[in-house]
Each structure stands twice: as structure tokens, then as C-alpha cells.
Scaffold this motif. Structure first.
Motif, mmCIF file in Angstrom:
data_model
loop_
_atom_site.group_PDB
_atom_site.id
_atom_site.type_symbol
_atom_site.label_atom_id
_atom_site.label_comp_id
_atom_site.label_asym_id
_atom_site.label_seq_id
_atom_site.Cartn_x
_atom_site.Cartn_y
_atom_site.Cartn_z
ATOM 1 N N MET B 320 2.340 16.283 6.957
ATOM 2 C CA MET B 320 3.761 15.927 7.035
ATOM 3 C C MET B 320 4.525 16.607 5.914
ATOM 4 O O MET B 320 5.642 17.081 6.096
ATOM 5 C CB MET B 320 3.938 14.413 6.926
ATOM 6 N N GLY B 321 3.891 16.661 4.748
ATOM 7 C CA GLY B 321 4.508 17.357 3.624
ATOM 8 C C GLY B 321 4.727 18.830 3.941
ATOM 9 O O GLY B 321 5.764 19.403 3.593
ATOM 10 N N LEU B 322 3.759 19.434 4.615
ATOM 11 C CA LEU B 322 3.915 20.844 5.005
ATOM 12 C C LEU B 322 5.120 21.023 5.927
ATOM 13 O O LEU B 322 5.899 21.965 5.781
ATOM 14 C CB LEU B 322 2.641 21.346 5.699
ATOM 15 N N ALA B 323 5.271 20.098 6.875
ATOM 16 C CA ALA B 323 6.408 20.191 7.808
ATOM 17 C C ALA B 323 7.731 19.973 7.073
ATOM 18 O O ALA B 323 8.745 20.583 7.413
ATOM 19 C CB ALA B 323 6.234 19.176 8.938
ATOM 20 N N VAL B 324 7.711 19.103 6.051
ATOM 21 C CA VAL B 324 8.923 18.896 5.246
ATOM 22 C C VAL B 324 9.249 20.179 4.477
ATOM 23 O O VAL B 324 10.391 20.641 4.440
ATOM 24 C CB VAL B 324 8.741 17.705 4.276
ATOM 25 N N MET B 325 8.228 20.777 3.866
ATOM 26 C CA MET B 325 8.436 21.971 3.042
ATOM 27 C C MET B 325 8.871 23.157 3.889
ATOM 28 O O MET B 325 9.754 23.923 3.498
ATOM 29 C CB MET B 325 7.125 22.293 2.320
ATOM 30 N N THR B 326 8.256 23.325 5.048
ATOM 31 C CA THR B 326 8.588 24.477 5.898
ATOM 32 C C THR B 326 9.780 24.166 6.804
ATOM 33 O O THR B 326 10.229 25.045 7.536
ATOM 34 C CB THR B 326 7.380 24.895 6.761
ATOM 35 N N GLU B 327 10.259 22.931 6.766
ATOM 36 C CA GLU B 327 11.439 22.514 7.535
ATOM 37 C C GLU B 327 11.317 22.945 8.997
ATOM 38 O O GLU B 327 12.157 23.632 9.541
ATOM 39 C CB GLU B 327 12.714 23.039 6.869
ATOM 40 N N LEU B 328 10.217 22.497 9.586
ATOM 41 C CA LEU B 328 9.989 22.708 11.004
ATOM 42 C C LEU B 328 10.194 21.381 11.732
ATOM 43 O O LEU B 328 9.893 20.321 11.189
ATOM 44 C CB LEU B 328 8.563 23.203 11.249
ATOM 45 N N PRO B 329 10.707 21.419 12.955
ATOM 46 C CA PRO B 329 10.859 20.176 13.702
ATOM 47 C C PRO B 329 9.500 19.652 14.154
ATOM 48 O O PRO B 329 8.624 20.433 14.502
ATOM 49 C CB PRO B 329 11.709 20.598 14.911
ATOM 50 N N LEU B 330 9.333 18.349 14.111
ATOM 51 C CA LEU B 330 8.049 17.746 14.460
ATOM 52 C C LEU B 330 8.304 16.269 14.715
ATOM 53 O O LEU B 330 9.089 15.656 13.996
ATOM 54 C CB LEU B 330 7.073 17.921 13.288
ATOM 55 N N VAL B 331 7.651 15.715 15.728
ATOM 56 C CA VAL B 331 7.768 14.279 15.974
ATOM 57 C C VAL B 331 6.400 13.637 15.759
ATOM 58 O O VAL B 331 5.405 14.091 16.317
ATOM 59 C CB VAL B 331 8.291 13.980 17.398
ATOM 60 N N ILE B 332 6.378 12.613 14.912
ATOM 61 C CA ILE B 332 5.153 11.878 14.615
ATOM 62 C C ILE B 332 5.367 10.447 15.118
ATOM 63 O O ILE B 332 6.276 9.765 14.653
ATOM 64 C CB ILE B 332 4.886 11.854 13.099
ATOM 65 N N VAL B 333 4.566 10.033 16.069
ATOM 66 C CA VAL B 333 4.717 8.678 16.602
ATOM 67 C C VAL B 333 3.566 7.824 16.077
ATOM 68 O O VAL B 333 2.400 8.166 16.273
ATOM 69 C CB VAL B 333 4.729 8.669 18.142
ATOM 70 N N ASN B 334 3.904 6.737 15.413
ATOM 71 C CA ASN B 334 2.898 5.821 14.876
ATOM 72 C C ASN B 334 2.990 4.497 15.622
ATOM 73 O O ASN B 334 3.951 3.749 15.469
ATOM 74 C CB ASN B 334 3.143 5.612 13.380
ATOM 75 N N ILE B 335 1.968 4.221 16.448
ATOM 76 C CA ILE B 335 1.889 2.940 17.145
ATOM 77 C C ILE B 335 1.158 2.013 16.183
ATOM 78 O O ILE B 335 -0.075 1.974 16.164
ATOM 79 C CB ILE B 335 1.108 3.055 18.472
ATOM 80 N N GLN B 336 1.917 1.282 15.393
ATOM 81 C CA GLN B 336 1.304 0.509 14.307
ATOM 82 C C GLN B 336 0.358 -0.575 14.827
ATOM 83 O O GLN B 336 0.587 -1.168 15.878
ATOM 84 C CB GLN B 336 2.388 -0.167 13.472
ATOM 85 N N ARG B 337 -0.701 -0.813 14.037
ATOM 86 C CA ARG B 337 -1.673 -1.859 14.351
ATOM 87 C C ARG B 337 -2.042 -2.544 13.045
ATOM 88 O O ARG B 337 -1.613 -2.126 11.970
ATOM 89 C CB ARG B 337 -2.898 -1.229 15.013
#
Lengths: 335, 607
Positions: B320-337
Motif C-alpha cells: 500500500m505504501g508503494l501505491a501511495v508513493m507511486t501515486e497509482l490508483p488501486l482499490v483495496i477491499v477489506n471484509i473485516q472479521r
């Protein structure tokens, strides 16, 4: 639309404007130079190249090549490249990695990439040391090696990268050395031409933390005697034509030619033979000369092509109508 | 002639062994009920083990359904009818049943051997312990055997049909037609199982009609719904559909990298079946490869997506940090448990909020949004893709196990009515800089590899503002840290809207607590309390009016399925001392629990 013509490039076209920050004398310079030379002659438009790397000295590679490049995170270049190639099969995707990046932290991604046979070209710079973190032993360091993290000598049994790759059913395994100009280019050309994951191990010298790591094999004086340069369909001969490899039962052996033994008695290289590949991958100095060139090349369907075939088949036979997708099978209407 | 009584709503629970087919029965009852036009909410509750030892408490699987002739928001606090396939199911569920409730039990299982498996010392059917309820023992095994006789089924195969016999009984009891389920059986099973299951279903229905065990049956009229086409939808389904629609509205292909994990795997299953819509799914070798392959696809011009649950989120953090640094669009879905570690894989929790907002190395801001209901998962999934592609940033969408597997009727939107947010890939060579900024969104340009003249390199090392070259310059680093924070902080987020009263007590919620809070607030207001409900869908950044809205109230309470994580975020950003109402039992809030909290914290006004 104009007819696409193969672009004409020189090595210079693939040199980026970034200052190269490898140590003077590092083997990486030679590998970069050969890669730039080979990229220029492949007939692939420069914008179609994507160079992906993880972390380590070798992973600075993309910054120095004038193409699309992505310096990712430690060990994960194979997975990033898999996502890229699968979604963009039109690109020529290359992965630059090292013995720590590929075989330690990225080991899981490497074996699964090879198993799937994603159409990537992997250049693994093997210097048997962690360079960027300043000199700890790596998964290819020899037992007994004294480093900052192994003051009493390493007790880790090292990987044989080619054997590991074949164990993961790699469809292409090759080996060369940073200072072997001609042979290295040949191997890179063969990797580029191969459809599927091309695994290229490049012996590379880290002159700061593990200098002379490969000298015993690659020094001019001993090279011919300690390396076996493979050619498909040709007998395995080395040592200025005086020695050969013969099979005794299931095991290879070094034989002196002459005295009734000729090249015809030697093992003939067959790149497509899985079992022969396994034998070659395990041959190591000093018991054997180290095989150089293409150890194994056996094309099979690539992951990215199969994914896109399934997508095309589904698109041809199924509906792309979003509204009916949202409605599903069971609906009711309120007027 | 048996009488039919009209009721406003019913809560029924099916419970049995993991292998008894209770989830099938529950979802069939749900589909039939949805098609009748009732509003409904469901709550499947099953163990992590696929088949725990038969007859034990650990193996009990349940499915609760609340259906009504009016708007409802939760699966109901306590059922008025329970179908228990064995003593363990009875023991595990009887405490939830309303006094006077109906219990249908599978009689043949009420024997000593079964009692031992679940630690019951006397037969509850005759020891008086069920005196508060109406108990109807049915010999399901014998009746099912008779129903399928002659079809050549083995004893075990016959046994497997008894869930449909039980379903048939409940269909009669609640005046549900059998056609929807019969159609489903016909599509699902081969002969002779098709015929056997249909026979069992009908036999159960006819049995209930004929015998003198039930003196009345119930009907629940359709609710008055807004005109439109409806379907029943589960949260994970809605999430999958929203992601496909979002990618379509952005005009880019959708690429999912995912590793199987409960309770997120169904999204992978759904999307893998949507290939005709151009959805590419990749079942990766691990959670890290799942997100990094998605990042690779985003680099290539797709919208990368990864779906997971808590432990998987932990593994994805560096990427996620890499995606923040490279400013690429990305969707992360967390189905919490339930967590931490493996925790409670099949139970629900909201305990990954702080991880999502703060849990990365470095100053690493990214937008976090949360869905409130199963159908809201659709809207928030579209929104996640919109934010990701508009602002060139990874986005975390939080749902949870309760939303993922719960279901409700959904008025299917017209796809053309959903606003598009088409991506424009940068192609202009003159003056190109990889880290130039859109002055309005602060997004950097998105360039597809393959675009001539724009060859460039990105990576996880700090970037020089503008050029995107590697930079170790101290001032540049601080600037970039602030720029990335400003970009996320500047994301336009809809204002909070308050339901209910102004002033007094405000109940703030996020995610799946929506239904319980809404019902509890309405009940409290009917009882004369002054209380409002604000539900936060955008957690980072928070809606711009958050501070102002919260300050309008004398007191703010926050029910959450964690130890007070949103409270920490709200205190951090508003300095308002919100009061936490925690529940961390792997179970959703009951309406009554929220109501109790409201009463406890109510603001008594001086006269």
C-alpha cells in the motif's frame, strides 16, 4: 494508419538521463550495457518495454534504461510484473533482480511465476552477497562464508538457482557472466525470443563486498576449463576440446578425450530435455565445469496468453450488458 | 380450517449441523421472500470449520431472516420461530428465542447419544425446560424417507433431503410459494436428487397443512416499495457488482489480484465469473502477490483491485505504501472479521479501522471509506473506483463479515443513471513530467506504458516533485510528504446528514452498525428521547462538516464493534470527547443494546 516498421535504435536510445549510482567497477555496469545493446536490436518499440525490479543494487536497473520502468518493493517484482504482463500482454516485460531479492524475500513469487510461465524475462544478478545492505551473506553464499552477519562462517546451505528454477518447472533456464560480452548477449536474445518465463542467472561481481566471487570460473586463463559452453544439438566439450561430459548411468562424468574417446561419445545437449536440464543444473565447480548458455528451453503455453484467451472466449460467448449483470436471475417489479 | 394471521414482520432462524444444509434453506427462504416483495435482512452465522464433529455445539450453523411489510434495517434481535435440526442447535439458539416462540425440532435426534455430544443431561422435549415455548417435534427422518421412497436413494442421500422437508413446513407456516425453490432445485440437482428434493419440499408443506400441529399460519404482506425492479443482494455480491460498474464508469479494465480468505473469497468467485465483462482475475500465491500484481496492472492502465480480510491487510501494508508513493490508483477491499491474528474468521468485527487509517510505515495517507448496508456496498465500491482514478491514489473500502454475507432487497439502479468519471490517460509529450499535478485534485498524470515519448520510471524511493526522479533532498521530502497528505485531505467528500433530532444525544456510527443504530434511534425518539443518528461513510478524510455537526449535540456516543476506534479518529480530528459504546463479540449490535446505550447516555434537559 501507417504500416508499423521495426524501429531502428542504437544502444544510446536505451540510456536514460539518470546518473548511475553503482560503485565504480561493479559488474552491474556490464550487464546494463549488454541489455541496452540487446534491447536496441530486438525490433521492439522502446515504449513497449517495461523493466520491473524489486530492491537491491541490481534493482536500480530500471532507472538507467530509457523505457517504462518500475522500481517496486523487495522481492515482489515478479508479482508486479505478472499483473502487468497479464493485463498488458502487448508489452515486453523484463525483471531485474538479485540473489537476495529473487531467492530470499521473493522466493515464493519466483517459483510461482516460473510455474505459471508468465511471459517475462528475468535477469537474476547473482553476486552471492547482500550489497545494498552492506555485506551480509545471501541464499547463494557458500557454506563457511564469513560476512558481517556470519562472523563464524555461514551455516546456510545455498540454493542452486538453475536447479531451483527447473524444480519450479521453468520453461527457459540460462546462465552467463557479467564479463562474458558475447555469450551474455546471446543468452539475453534467447530470453527475449522465448515465449514464457525466461530465467537468466548472471554471475555478477560485487567488487566491494564479495570481490572475485566468480574469478575461479571466469578468469581468462581458467574459463575454458571450468565453464561448459552449451550449444543445442552439439556434444558437451570443454577444456579447449580436450575434455567432454559423458553419462555413466544417471550421472554425468568428466572424461579426457583421445585414447579412443571422441566427441561422439559425449553427451549431446538437448535444450528440450527436462531430465538433461536437471543434470546440467546440478553440475557445479569444482567437480564439473559450470554449464553456460541455455540449459533448458521447452516452450509451453504462457499464463498471460491463456488468461487472455479465456477472456476473449467469455466475451465472444457471453454478455457484456451491465444492466443484466446487476439484475441477476431473480427480480421482482414494483409498479 | 386453519386460520391465517396477518403480521407486520417475522424473525425466523434455521439452525443445524454444518452439514445439514441450513445455509441453503436460509437462502432459499430469503429468495422466495424477496420475490414476494417483503423487506428483509438476513444474518448467516456459521463456524470456521467446514464440518465440525456432527451433533456438537462447535458444528452449529445458523441462518436468521427478518422479513416485514415495512422498511427494516436489521436481521432482528430475537427470532419468534426456531427450526432446530438437533439438540446442539436447540441448545445454542434457544436463549435468543422470544418467549412464546415456536420451536420446530427434528425429533429423531433427541436421543441420549445426541444429548451426550452437546452436553445435555436430560431430554429438553420432556424435562420442562422448553415450557416457555410452543414446541413442535417432527420426525423429519421418517417423513423424508417416506417422501423419497422408490427413488433408489441411499440412507445417507435420503438424510440429505430433510432440510427441504423442514423448509416445506416453514413455507406453509408463513404462506410462501414453493415455485422459486423448485426452480432452483431443478437447475441445481440431477435426477434422482432433483425429484427427491422437490418431493421432500412438497411433503413438508403438505404435512404442515394436514396435521394438527399448527393451529394457524402467518402471512406478511408485501411492503410498499418505491417503483422499480428489485432483487435480493448480499454485501459481497454488491461489492463485486459495484467494482465492475466503477471500472466501466472509469473506462478502464478491472484487474483483481486476490488470495482466498474468509469472508472475502466470494468477491473473487463473483468476479472470476464476470469475464465476459472484461474482468481479469488472478488468484495469487499469497496476499502480497495479490496486491502487488494489482499494482502492476494499475501501472499498465487497468484499475487494480485486491480483496482480503484482516490478516491479509496486514500482509499488504508495505505494498500500500508503494501505491501511495507511486501515486497509482488501486482499490483495496477489506471484509473485516474478528481479530487479531486468525481471530474469528467467520465472525464480524470493525477492528481494522485504525490499521486502515494509520497503519503503515512512514507518513502514508490514503482515503478510507466504509459501506453501511449490503446494498450500500455497491455504491461505495463505485465510489472507491472513482476516488482512486480521480485522485491517483490507493483507496481502502471497509466492509465486514456481517455485510458480506447479509442480504437485503435492492432496487437495481439503471446503469446509465450512474455518473461516469472517465479516465484520460496522459499522452502529451511536450512538457511531460511524471509528478506534475492536476491543480484541482493534485493527482499526477496516469500514463500507459506503450505511449511513445513518455517513457519514465517510478518506484518506491522518494520522488522529486514534478520530475518524479529519485530525490534524497530533505526539503523536497518534507514537501512531498505534505503534498501527499494534502492530496488525500482535499478529496471531496459528501457532508454528514443527520437523521432525527437536532441537539441532545447524537449516535455516530460507521459501517454495518447502521441498521441497529437507525432502529434504536427511531425507537428512542418514539419514546420521547431527543436523539439523532449520523452515519459516517467517509472515514478518511472525514466529511468537512463533521466537527460542526458533532458540536451541535450535548453528547456524542459511538457504538462500534471494536474498543472505540472511530472514537479515537474523531477525537484526533475534532477534539470532541465522544463516548465509546464498544462490542467485540464477533456479533453485530442488537437494536436493544444500542437502545440501552442511548437510554444510559440520554441528555436530560433542565426544565
Amino acid at each position: 494508419m501507417s504500416t508499423p516498421e521495426a524501429p531502428v535504435y542504437t544502444k544510446k536510445d536505451f540510456m536514460s538521463d539518470q546518473i548511475i549510482r553503482w560503485c565504480p567497477g561493479c559488474g552491474d555496469y556490464a550487464i546494463l550495457s549488454q541489455a541496452q545493446t540487446v534491447f536496441a536490436e530486438l525490433g521492439i518499440p522502446r515504449e513497449q518495454f517495461a523493466i520491473i525490479s524489486g530492491i537491491g543494487c541490481s534493482s536500480r536497473f530500471p532507472y538507467y534504461i530509457n523505457a517504462y520502468g518500475f522500481h517496486t518493493i523487495h522481492g515482489r517484482a515478479f508479482a508486479v510484473a505478472t499483473g502487468l504482463k497479464t493485463s498488458r500482454p502487448d508489452l515486453s516485460v523484463w525483471v531485474a533482480t538479485g540473489d537476495g531479492d529473487a531467492l530470499s524475500i521473493g522466493g515464493n513469487h519466483l517459483i510461482h511465476c516460473l510455474r505459471r510461465n508468465v511471459d517475462l524475462n528475468i535477469l537474476l544478478f547473482n553476486n552471492r552477497i547482500y550489497g545494498l545492505t552492506k555485506g551480509q551473506y545471501s541464499p547463494t553464499s557458500e557454506v563457511g562464508k564469513k560476512t558481517k552477519s556470519t562472523p563464524m562462517g555461514s551455516i546456510d546451505h545455498p540454493f542452486m538457482p538453475a536447479a531451483l528454477a527447473l524444480g519450479a518447472d521453468a520453461s527457459f533456464v540460462a546462465r552467463s557472466v557479467d564479463i562474458f560480452v558475447k555469450e551474455q548477449r546471446e543468452v539475453m536474445r534467447a530470453a527475449a525470443a522465448h515465449k514464457g518465463t525466461s530465467f537468466v542467472e548472471l554471475y555478477q561481481n560485487c567488487n566491494i563486498f564479495n570481490d572475485h566471487a566468480w574469478d575461479q570460473l571466469t578468469e581468462k586463463a581458467v574459463r575454458d576449463d571450468r565453464c561448459l559452453f552449451l550449444e543445442h544439438g552439439k556434444p558437451m566439450i570443454f577444456g579447449a576440446g580436450k575434455k567432454g561430459i559423458k553419462l555413466r548411468g544417471l550421472r554425468p562424468e568428466v572424461v579426457e578425450l583421445g585414447d579412443g574417446l571422441t566427441a561422439d561419445d559425449c553427451l549431446v545437449h538437448d535444450e528440450t530435455d527436462d531430465f538433461l536440464g536437471a543434470i546440467l543444473a546440478r553440475m557445479d565447480y569444482p567437480a564439473f565445469p559450470v554449464p553456460m548458455g541455455v540449459l533448458h528451453r521447452k516452450p509451453r503455453a504462457t499464463y498471460d496468453a491463456m488468461v487472455n484467451e479465456q477472456l476473449a472466449a467469455a466475451k465472444a460467448s457471453g454478455s457484456a450488458d451491465l444492466q443484466s449483470l446487476l439484475l441477476g436471475k431473480d427480480t421482482w417489479t414494483v409498479k | 380450517m386453519k386460520s391465517t394471521q396477518s403480521v407486520d414482520h417475522v424473525v425466523i432462524r434455521f439452525a443445524g449441523d454444518s452439514g445439514d444444509g441450513m445455509q441453503i434453506v436460509g437462502s432459499q427462504f430469503t429468495n422466495t421472500t424477496a420475490l414476494l416483495g417483503n423487506d428483509l435482512a438476513t444474518f448467516p452465522d456459521f463456524p470456521a470449520e467446514i464440518r465440525a464433529p456432527a451433533g456438537t455445539l462447535a458444528g452449529v450453523s445458523g441462518f436468521q431472516l427478518h422479513f416485514a411489510n415495512h422498511d427494516i434495517f436489521t436481521p432482528g434481535d430475537s427470532p419468534e420461530a426456531l427450526v432446530a435440526m438437533n439438540p446442539a442447535a436447540l441448545k445454542a439458539n434457544i436463549d435468543d428465542l422470544k418467549p412464546g416462540g415456536l420451536v420446530i425440532v427434528n425429533q429423531e435426534k433427541f436421543i441420549d447419544r445426541e444429548f451426550e455430544k452437546c452436553g445435555i443431561t436430560s431430554n429438553p422435549l420432556d424435562d420442562g425446560s422448553l415450557a416457555a415455548f410452543r414446541v413442535v417435534p417432527v420426525d423429519l427422518a421418517r417423513h423424508t424417507r417416506e417422501a423419497v421412497e422408490g427413488l433408489g436413494l441411499s440412507g445417507k442421500e435420503t438424510e440429505r433431503c430433510k432440510n427441504f422437508y423442514a423448509l416445506g413446513i416453514t413455507y406453509w407456516l408463513y404462506t410462501r410459494p414453493m415455485e422459486t425453490t423448485e426452480r432452483w432445485i431443478e437447475a441445481k440437482f440431477k435426477e434422482p436428487y432433483r425429484e427427491a428434493n422437490i418431493r421432500a419440499l412438497r411433503a413438508g408443506y403438505n404435512y404442515a397443512e394436514t396435521v394438527e400441529l399448527f393451529h394457524e399460519r402467518f402471512e406478511v404482506a408485501p411492503m410498499k416499495q418505491a417503483p422499480g425492479v428489485y432483487r435480493n443482494i448480499m454485501g459481497n455480491q454488491a461489492t463485486a457488482l459495484g467494482l465492475v460498474v466503477g471500472a466501466s464508469k472509469a473506462g478502464v479494465p478491472l484487474f483483481l489480484g486476490s488470495y482466498p480468505i474468509t469472508p472475502a473469497s466470494d468477491i473473487l468467485h463473483y468476479l472470476a465469473a464476470f469475464k465476459s465483462h472484461g474482468v481479469c482475475t488472478f488468484q495469487a500465491e499469497d496476499e502480497i502477490a495479490a496486491i502487488t500484481s494489482a499494482i502492476g496492472a494499475s501501472f499498465g492502465g487497468s484499475i487494480g483491485l485486491t480483496t482480503t480480510s484482516g490478516p491479509g491487510m496486514a500482509l499488504k501494508t508495505e505494498a500500500m505504501g508503494l501505491a501511495v508513493m507511486t501515486e497509482l490508483p488501486l482499490v483495496i477491499v477489506n471484509i473485516q472479521r474478528g481479530g487479531p491474528s486468525t481471530g474469528l474468521p467467520t465472525k464480524t468485527e470493525q477492528s481494522d479501522l485504525l490499521q486502515s487509517v494509520y497503519g503503515r510505515n512512514g507518513e502514508c495517507p490514503l482515503p478510507v471509506i466504509a459501506a453501511s448496508t449490503p446494498s450500500d456496498c455497491f455504491e461505495m465500491a463505485v465510489e472507491a473506483v472513482r476516488i482512486a482514478t480521480t485522485y491517483m491514489t490507493p483507496v481502502i473500502l471497509l466492509t465486514d463479515g456481517y455485510l458480506a454475507n447479509g442480504s437485503e432487497p435492492w432496487r437495481v439502479p439503471n446503469v446509465d443513471d450512474i455518473p461516469a468519471f472517465p479516465v484520460t490517460f496522459h499522452t502529451e509529450v511536450a512538457g511531460f513530467k511524471a509528478y506534475s499535478r492536476n491543480p484541482e485534485t493534485l493527482a499526477r498524470p496516469w500514463v500507459r506504458p506503450g505511449t511513445p515519448g513518455l517513457e519514465h520510471r517510478i518506484g518506491g524511493l522518494e520522488k522529486q516533485e514534478g520530475t518524479g526522479n529519485v530525490s534524497y533532498d530533505p526539503t523536497n521530502h518534507e514537501n512531498m510528504v505534505k503534498l501527499r497528505a494534502a492530496k488525500v485531505a482535499g478529496i471531496k467528500v459528501p457532508d454528514i446528514e443527520v437523521h432525527g433530532d437536532e441537539g441532545g444525544l447524537l449516535v455516530v456510527g460507521w459501517g454495518s452498525t447502521y441498521g441497529a443504530i437507525r432502529v434504536a434511534v427511531d425507537q428512542a425518539r418514539r419514546a420521547g428521547l431527543r436523539v439523532g443518528h449520523a452515519h459516517i461513510r467517509n472515514i478518511h478524510p472525514l466529511p468537512a462538516n463533521t466537527d460542526e455537526v458533532l458540536r451541535r449535540y450535548d453528547r456524542v456516543i459511538v457504538p462500534e464493534m471494536n474498543l472505540g476506534q472511530l472514537v479515537k479518529v474523531l477525537r484526533d480530528l475534532t477534539l470532541i470527547d465522544c463516548v465509546s459504546v464498544p462490542k467485540v463479540k464477533g456479533q453485530a449490535f442488537k437494536v436493544s443494546e444500542v437502545l440501552t446505550a442511548i437510554r444510559h447516555h440520554q441528555v436530560v434537559e433542565a426544565k
